[in-house]
Scaffold this motif. Structure first.
Motif, PDB file in Angstrom:
ATOM      1  N   LEU A   1      72.762  63.491   5.681  1.00 58.37           N
ATOM      2  CA  LEU A   1      73.403  64.382   4.511  1.00 58.37           C
ATOM      3  C   LEU A   1      72.180  65.130   4.080  1.00 58.37           C
ATOM      4  O   LEU A   1      72.462  66.250   3.587  1.00 58.37           O
ATOM      5  CB  LEU A   1      74.137  63.603   3.664  1.00 58.37           C
ATOM      6  CG  LEU A   1      74.882  64.621   2.800  1.00 58.37           C
ATOM      7  CD1 LEU A   1      76.257  64.943   3.407  1.00 58.37           C
ATOM      8  CD2 LEU A   1      75.729  63.831   1.572  1.00 58.37           C
TER       9      LEU A   1
ATOM     10  N   LYS B   1      70.711  67.623   6.302  1.00 52.25           N
ATOM     11  CA  LYS B   1      71.631  68.791   6.615  1.00 52.25           C
ATOM     12  C   LYS B   1      71.800  69.779   5.231  1.00 52.25           C
ATOM     13  O   LYS B   1      71.975  70.865   5.539  1.00 52.25           O
ATOM     14  CB  LYS B   1      73.198  68.165   6.693  1.00 52.25           C
ATOM     15  CG  LYS B   1      74.264  69.058   7.575  1.00 52.25           C
ATOM     16  CD  LYS B   1      75.499  68.454   7.719  1.00 52.25           C
ATOM     17  CE  LYS B   1      76.403  69.540   7.654  1.00 52.25           C
ATOM     18  NZ  LYS B   1      77.800  68.988   7.473  1.00 52.25           N
TER      19      LYS B   1
ATOM     20  N   ASN C   1      82.012  81.197  -7.984  1.00 49.64           N
ATOM     21  CA  ASN C   1      82.312  80.865  -6.621  1.00 49.64           C
ATOM     22  C   ASN C   1      81.028  80.429  -5.747  1.00 49.64           C
ATOM     23  O   ASN C   1      80.955  79.383  -5.282  1.00 49.64           O
ATOM     24  CB  ASN C   1      83.065  81.971  -5.817  1.00 49.64           C
ATOM     25  CG  ASN C   1      83.410  81.364  -4.639  1.00 49.64           C
ATOM     26  OD1 ASN C   1      84.158  80.551  -4.423  1.00 49.64           O
ATOM     27  ND2 ASN C   1      83.586  82.201  -3.607  1.00 49.64           N
TER      28      ASN C   1
ATOM     29  N   TYR D   1      73.815  68.604 -11.020  1.00 49.88           N
ATOM     30  CA  TYR D   1      75.243  69.149 -11.595  1.00 49.88           C
ATOM     31  C   TYR D   1      75.448  68.822 -12.788  1.00 49.88           C
ATOM     32  O   TYR D   1      75.917  67.665 -13.127  1.00 49.88           O
ATOM     33  CB  TYR D   1      76.080  68.866 -10.713  1.00 49.88           C
ATOM     34  CG  TYR D   1      77.500  69.874 -11.037  1.00 49.88           C
ATOM     35  CD1 TYR D   1      77.260  71.188 -10.616  1.00 49.88           C
ATOM     36  CD2 TYR D   1      78.328  69.178 -11.799  1.00 49.88           C
ATOM     37  CE1 TYR D   1      78.493  72.015 -10.986  1.00 49.88           C
ATOM     38  CE2 TYR D   1      79.398  70.296 -12.200  1.00 49.88           C
ATOM     39  CZ  TYR D   1      79.322  71.220 -12.086  1.00 49.88           C
ATOM     40  OH  TYR D   1      80.457  72.240 -12.161  1.00 49.88           O
TER      41      TYR D   1
ATOM     42  N   ILE E   1      73.546  64.654  -7.065  1.00 53.34           N
ATOM     43  CA  ILE E   1      73.759  63.617  -8.157  1.00 53.34           C
ATOM     44  C   ILE E   1      72.732  63.911  -9.269  1.00 53.34           C
ATOM     45  O   ILE E   1      71.520  64.292  -8.928  1.00 53.34           O
ATOM     46  CB  ILE E   1      73.586  62.511  -7.733  1.00 53.34           C
ATOM     47  CG1 ILE E   1      74.412  61.990  -6.590  1.00 53.34           C
ATOM     48  CG2 ILE E   1      73.593  61.357  -8.929  1.00 53.34           C
ATOM     49  CD1 ILE E   1      74.359  60.749  -5.943  1.00 53.34           C
ATOM     50  N   GLY E   2      72.877  64.223 -10.540  1.00 52.41           N
ATOM     51  CA  GLY E   2      72.237  64.406 -11.581  1.00 52.41           C
ATOM     52  C   GLY E   2      71.647  65.871 -11.816  1.00 52.41           C
ATOM     53  O   GLY E   2      71.244  66.174 -12.924  1.00 52.41           O
TER      54      GLY E   2
ATOM     55  N   ILE F   1      79.679  76.954  -7.084  1.00 50.50           N
ATOM     56  CA  ILE F   1      80.667  75.879  -6.777  1.00 50.50           C
ATOM     57  C   ILE F   1      80.348  75.826  -4.975  1.00 50.50           C
ATOM     58  O   ILE F   1      80.077  74.737  -4.498  1.00 50.50           O
ATOM     59  CB  ILE F   1      81.894  76.153  -7.057  1.00 50.50           C
ATOM     60  CG1 ILE F   1      81.965  76.038  -8.454  1.00 50.50           C
ATOM     61  CG2 ILE F   1      82.896  75.076  -6.204  1.00 50.50           C
ATOM     62  CD1 ILE F   1      83.334  76.209  -9.194  1.00 50.50           C
ATOM     63  N   ALA F   2      80.577  76.857  -4.293  1.00 51.64           N
ATOM     64  CA  ALA F   2      80.588  76.768  -2.985  1.00 51.64           C
ATOM     65  C   ALA F   2      79.424  76.806  -2.256  1.00 51.64           C
ATOM     66  O   ALA F   2      79.133  75.742  -1.238  1.00 51.64           O
ATOM     67  CB  ALA F   2      81.280  78.301  -2.262  1.00 51.64           C
TER      68      ALA F   2
ATOM     69  N   LYS G   1      76.447  75.002  -3.978  1.00 54.19           N
ATOM     70  CA  LYS G   1      75.747  74.082  -4.260  1.00 54.19           C
ATOM     71  C   LYS G   1      76.597  72.712  -3.853  1.00 54.19           C
ATOM     72  O   LYS G   1      77.675  72.370  -4.523  1.00 54.19           O
ATOM     73  CB  LYS G   1      75.761  74.013  -5.799  1.00 54.19           C
ATOM     74  CG  LYS G   1      74.336  74.590  -6.187  1.00 54.19           C
ATOM     75  CD  LYS G   1      74.363  74.158  -7.827  1.00 54.19           C
ATOM     76  CE  LYS G   1      73.034  74.727  -8.368  1.00 54.19           C
ATOM     77  NZ  LYS G   1      72.729  74.467  -9.776  1.00 54.19           N
ATOM     78  N   SER G   2      76.050  72.242  -2.703  1.00 51.85           N
ATOM     79  CA  SER G   2      76.740  70.915  -2.370  1.00 51.85           C
ATOM     80  C   SER G   2      76.286  69.995  -3.525  1.00 51.85           C
ATOM     81  O   SER G   2      75.133  70.156  -4.276  1.00 51.85           O
ATOM     82  CB  SER G   2      76.127  70.505  -1.231  1.00 51.85           C
ATOM     83  OG  SER G   2      76.843  69.210  -0.776  1.00 51.85           O
ATOM     84  N   TYR G   3      76.991  69.079  -3.857  1.00 57.85           N
ATOM     85  CA  TYR G   3      76.993  68.170  -5.198  1.00 57.85           C
ATOM     86  C   TYR G   3      75.655  67.377  -5.017  1.00 57.85           C
ATOM     87  O   TYR G   3      75.199  66.770  -4.080  1.00 57.85           O
ATOM     88  CB  TYR G   3      78.092  67.229  -5.292  1.00 57.85           C
ATOM     89  CG  TYR G   3      77.931  66.542  -6.598  1.00 57.85           C
ATOM     90  CD1 TYR G   3      78.422  67.084  -7.870  1.00 57.85           C
ATOM     91  CD2 TYR G   3      77.542  65.139  -6.674  1.00 57.85           C
ATOM     92  CE1 TYR G   3      78.458  66.507  -8.918  1.00 57.85           C
ATOM     93  CE2 TYR G   3      77.337  64.536  -8.017  1.00 57.85           C
ATOM     94  CZ  TYR G   3      78.156  65.357  -8.887  1.00 57.85           C
ATOM     95  OH  TYR G   3      77.945  64.459 -10.543  1.00 57.85           O
TER      96      TYR G   3
END
Lengths: 209, 329
Positions: B221, B224, B285, B298, B295-296, B288-289, B291-293
C-alpha cells in the motif's frame, strides 16, 4: 446462590471475558487517539508501537467478540439481552427518570436487578447498540484496514480506505464515549466502588442498582 | 436420414456463423488498433519517419561496403524506441536532429558521429526564461548533492530517470495523485527493480527492495500510494520535486513525519497547488478523491470539533450528575 443480599452475578468466564475486553478496548482507545493525533514532537506512545499494539489488541478484542457473539447464540446468556419492543420507550423513560430525579429522592430503582434481570432497559439498549452495532462495525472496518488490499479502491470517486477509516475512527469514538458513561454509571451503586468490586469478585449487591 | 442431414447442415450453419462473427470481430479489432496507432503516430513529426524506420525495429539493414552486399544487423536493444511512448511524450514534436547531430541525416551514418558529445537537457532547458519556473539550474545543484551523482558522477545524466524520448509532465499535468505517484515510482523502478538496468551504473546487484523495506507496515500500500522520493530525498520547499536523492542510511524512517497533522506529504506530494484547480469536481472532491487516507494526517475540522463537542457534553453531564449526587446525599 444468595448470601447476605448478594447474588453471584458474574461467573468467572464472564469476568475473564469482560477483563480482556476492558483491557483490549482501553489499549485500542489510547493507541487509536495516539495515531489519529500523532505528532512528531509529542506522543504518548511511539507511532510504530502504537500501530503494533492497536493491531494486536484489535485481533484480541475480535476473538473475544466472537466468543461473545457465538456464546450468546449457543448459551442461555442471551436471555439477558432480549428486548421486548412493546412499551420499551416507557420503560426507558422510567429508567431515565430514575437516573435524573428518582435516585436523588431516594426512590427505589424501577427495574431492580435479580438473577432473572441482569440489565435494566437502558443497559440493554446501550449494550445491544454497542455489542451488535458499534463493535462489529469496528471489527469489520478494523480487519479491512488490516488488509487494505481487500477494500474497494474507489466508491464514487472517494477512496474506499478513506471511507473505511472515517467509519472506523467514528465508531471508535462512539465506543470511547460509551466507555466513559459505562464507567460513570458503574459508580452508581451502594457506594461508588461497589460495582467495580462486583465485576472483579463476581458478587453483586442487590441493594445496589 | 433427413433428420441427420438437417442436423448436419444446422451444425455447419452455426459453425459458419461463429467463424464469420469471429472474423468480423478480428476485423473490428484490427481496424481499432490501426486507427489508434495511426492517431498516435500522427503526433510525430514526419521528418522523423526515416530515422524511426530503423530505430523502432529490432534489426536494421545497410549496404556493406566491404562485402558489397546488403547486410542485416541487430539493433542495440537499449536504443530501440517505442513509437507510441515517444508520441505520448513531451518531445514528440521534436525532430531527431534537434538533439542529435544533423549529420545523422545521411545513411549509413558516419561512425565517428558516435564520438560527438550528446546534447544535454540543460542545453535547452537551462537559462531559458520559458522554463524559469522549473528552476532547472537549482535542480542541477540539488542533483549534484545526490547519491546518484556522488556515486556515478557525470555518467548519471538527467535522462537516466527522465527518459528524454518518453518523458511526460505527469506531476504538472495530472489531477490524479495516484497517476503522479505511479509515474514517479516507475522512474526509480526502471533501474531499482531491474538488475540489467541497475548494472548499467553499478557493479553490484540491485538491492532486494521488499526485504529492505520489510520494516514498513502495509508495504504494498505504501509503495502504491507514496513516492519513493518522499522518504529518499531531502524536501526543498522552493522546488516542486526534490532532486537530492539521499544515501540509504539517511532515508526517512520516522512514521510520524508523514503520519501527523503537519504531514510531510502536504509539503511534498500534495504541494501542487494547482492540483485542486485541475480537478473537475473542485476543492472538496480533490481532497477526498486524491488523498488516500493517511493515518494522523487527515484532520477534518468539523468531525474533530463535533467529537470534542460530544466529549465535553458527556463530561459535563457526568459532572452535573456527580454534583447532584453529592448535594442530595
Amino acid at each position: 446462590m444468595i448470601s447476605e443480599n448478594k447474588i453471584y452475578f458474574y461467573p468467572i468466564w464472564l469476568r475473564i471475558w469482560h477483563g480482556i475486553n476492558a483491557m483490549g478496548i482501553l489499549i485500542l482507545i489510547v493507541t487509536g487517539i495516539n495515531m489519529q493525533f500523532s505528532n512528531p514532537k509529542f506522543g504518548l506512545v511511539n507511532f510504530e508501537l502504537a500501530v503494533n499494539l492497536h493491531n494486536i489488541s484489535g485481533i484480541l478484542v475480535t476473538i473475544n467478540y466472537l466468543l461473545f457473539f457465538f456464546g450468546n447464540i449457543l448459551t442461555s446468556n442471551k436471555r439477558y439481552y432480549r428486548l421486548k419492543r412493546k412499551g420499551l420507550f416507557k420503560r426507558l423513560q422510567l429508567q431515565v427518570d430514575y437516573y435524573t430525579s428518582g435516585m436523588f429522592k431516594n426512590q427505589q430503582p424501577p427495574f431492580p436487578l435479580s438473577e432473572k434481570r441482569k440489565f435494566n432497559p437502558m443497559q440493554k439498549v446501550s449494550y445491544l447498540t454497542v455489542m451488535y452495532l458499534f463493535v462489529p462495525g469496528l471489527v469489520i472496518t478494523g480487519l479491512a484496514l488490516l488488509f487494505p488490499e481487500t477494500i474497494i479502491e474507489n466508491v464514487y470517486s472517494v477512496s474506499g480506505i478513506f471511507l473505511t477509516a472515517i467509519l472506523h475512527a467514528s465508531l471508535g469514538f462512539l465506543v470511547s464515549i460509551f466507555l466513559i458513561i459505562h464507567l460513570y454509571v458503574a459508580s452508581i451503586g451502594k457506594n461508588p466502588l461497589n460495582n467495580f468490586k462486583s465485576i472483579i469478585n463476581g458478587y453483586h449487591d442487590i441493594h445496589g442498582h | 436420414m433427413l433428420k441427420s442431414k438437417i442436423r448436419a447442415s444446422a451444425f455447419l450453419f452455426n459453425r459458419l456463423a461463429m467463424q464469420s462473427s469471429f472474423l468480423f470481430l478480428l476485423i473490428l479489432l484490427f481496424l481499432g488498433f490501426s486507427q489508434k496507432s495511426q492517431a498516435q503516430e500522427k503526433s510525430l513529426t514526419p521528418e522523423n519517419d526515416k530515422c524511426l524506420k530503423c530505430h523502432t525495429h529490432q534489426t536494421f539493414t545497410f549496404q556493406n561496403t566491404l562485402t558489397k552486399k546488403e547486410d542485416k544487423r541487430m539493433s542495440n536493444p537499449l536504443y530501440i524506441l517505442d513509437k507510441n511512448h515517444f508520441a505520448a511524450g513531451v518531445h514528440a514534436k521534436f525532430k531527431c536532429t534537434d538533439c542529435h547531430s544533423s549529420a545523422y541525416s545521411t545513411y549509413p551514418h558516419n561512425a565517428e558521429l558516435k564520438l560527438e558529445p550528446l546534447s544535454t537537457c540543460l542545453d535547452c532547458h537551462g537559462g531559458d526564461e520559458k522554463y524559469a519556473a522549473y528552476q532547472f539550474e537549482k535542480i542541477e545543484k540539488e542533483f549534484q548533492k545526490s547519491v546518484h551523482f556522488q556515486k556515478s558522477g557525470e555518467s548519471f545524466t538527467c535522462s537516466k530517470c527522465h527518459n528524454q524520448h518518453y518523458y511526460q509532465a505527469k506531476s504538472r499535468t495530472s489531477s490524479v495523485v495516484g497517476e503522479i505517484i505511479g509515474f514517479s515510482n516507475e522512474m526509480c523502478m526502471t533501474c531499482h527493480s531491474n538488475n540489467s538496468k541497475f548494472q548499467l551504473l553499478s557493479d553490484t546487484l540491485k538491492p532486494a527492495l521488499s526485504q529492505i523495506h520489510g520494516w514498513l507496515p502495509n508495504q504494498e500500500l505504501h509503495f502504491k500510494n507514496v513516492r519513493c522520493i518522499e522518504c529518499h530525498t531531502q524536501v526543498v520547499d522552493s522546488l516542486s520535486v526534490s532532486h537530492n536523492i539521499l544515501p540509504k542510511e539517511k532515508a526517512l524512517k520516522n512514521c510520524v513525519e508523514c503520519h501527523s497533522k503537519n504531514s510531510m506529504l502536504v509539503a511534498s506530494l500534495y504541494k501542487y497547488k494547482n492540483l485542486q484547480s485541475r480537478s473537475e469536481g473542485g476543492k472538496l472532491n480533490t481532497i477526498i478523491a486524491n488523498k488516500s487516507y493517511v493515518i494522523g494526517a487527515y484532520q477534518n475540522f468539523w468531525l474533530n470539533n463535533f467529537s470534542i463537542f460530544i466529549f465535553i457534553m458527556a463530561l459535563a453531564g457526568i459532572c452535573i450528575h456527580v454534583i447532584l449526587r453529592i448535594i442530595k446525599k
